[in-house]
Design an enzyme around this catalytic site. Sequence first.
Site: not given
Ligand code: UGA
Length: 355
Positions: A163, A229, A212
């Site tokens: 991505y 996670v 998240v």
């Molecule tokens: C995502 C997208 O990849 C980006 O492009 C986007 O810009 C970004 O969201 C955003 O919303 O702006 P990310 O921050 O990794 O990136 O998305 P999340 O799925 O919200 O994860 C955030 C963190 O929480 C990660 O470290 C993930 O491993 C963790 N997580 C997620 C948990 O610990 N528990 C959960 O149930 C879900």
Amino acid sequence: MSDAITILGCDGFIGSHLLEYFLANGNKTIYGFDQDTRRISHIVKSDKRFQFFQGDIYLSPDLDRCINDSEVVISLAALCNPSLYNTLPVDVIESNFNNPVKIVKMCTKYKKWLIHFSTSEVYGKTEASLHCDSYDLHCSDVIMKEDQSQLILGPVSAQRWSYAAAKQLLERYIFAHAIQYGLHYTIIRPFNFIGPTMDFIPGVDGDGVPRVLACFMDSLLNKKDLCLVDEGKNKRVFTYINDAVNAVKLIIDNKQNSVGHIFNIGNPQNECTIKELALLIIGIYQHLYPDCDKSLLNVKHVTAESFYGAGYEDSDRRYPDISKIQKATGWVPAVDLKTALTETMKAYMKKYASR
Ligand code: UGA
């Protein structure tokens, strides 16, 4: 030429909030394209300034005409959910690179201002995580600057980066069109926008793993533990959607200062680890619902592989320098994390709790 605005992906989380803002403020015609109407069904036929075209954006017979008739084209349509990056990597690359290439070409051909939504994820891992402590803000490599920071992605076998790599290549493609053909562009790198109507609840109005905040809301609504996670140690800044919409408004109002630039949009005041986020959300939930069963509000630890599958890697931290957009447009984020979470959680509970 009219001064219309075209929004590609107007039924998405960000697109639908922008659409509502533009229809409530000003008098421009808005052309909206999306395959779905989940978030905007209440608007589709009710506002004469809004012309909606439903279906595959890139096959629409109206796309060419609407872009030619617009002053600004806001490009948002993309698969941007981390659980898809390692499970549907081809679709992710095509939706984030191959498809929007057509929009870059059309905006170049018709000399239109392209405001393209990229991602904070193009920064990848922090440079600091490679050689010093990424949790130490004094280590200047931690702070992400649009025109200076390195963009650090993992190996090809870690599909998580499919991505970010596609998004990064599109940024370079846009920049190349500016250099070679004079395209007017602004690239936005969002830092974890949150707010009402974000994502979905699995099994209710979507399938798979949302981001998240929606994961945690799913846990609260269905009385499951909140999953952390990799111990929830990664950090994000969470930015309220109204602040983000205001940033786009200010970019449009300050065209001269905004064309030809990449801007971080994020609220550095709202940084926390995912574990801190989970505990804050549990605390707000208890405050909103004092009679809830507190014994059901727990976190549990899961590995990234068990949660997302093979090929998942993560950004350790994404902390934006926002001085560039502040200087160009005067934008300052105003909504603190607790308020942003409270408003978002209330909206989720209103929408899903009675189902
Ligand atoms: C995502 C997208 O990849 C980006 O492009 C986007 O810009 C970004 O969201 C955003 O919303 O702006 P990310 O921050 O990794 O990136 O998305 P999340 O799925 O919200 O994860 C955030 C963190 O929480 C990660 O470290 C993930 O491993 C963790 N997580 C997620 C948990 O610990 N528990 C959960 O149930 C879900």
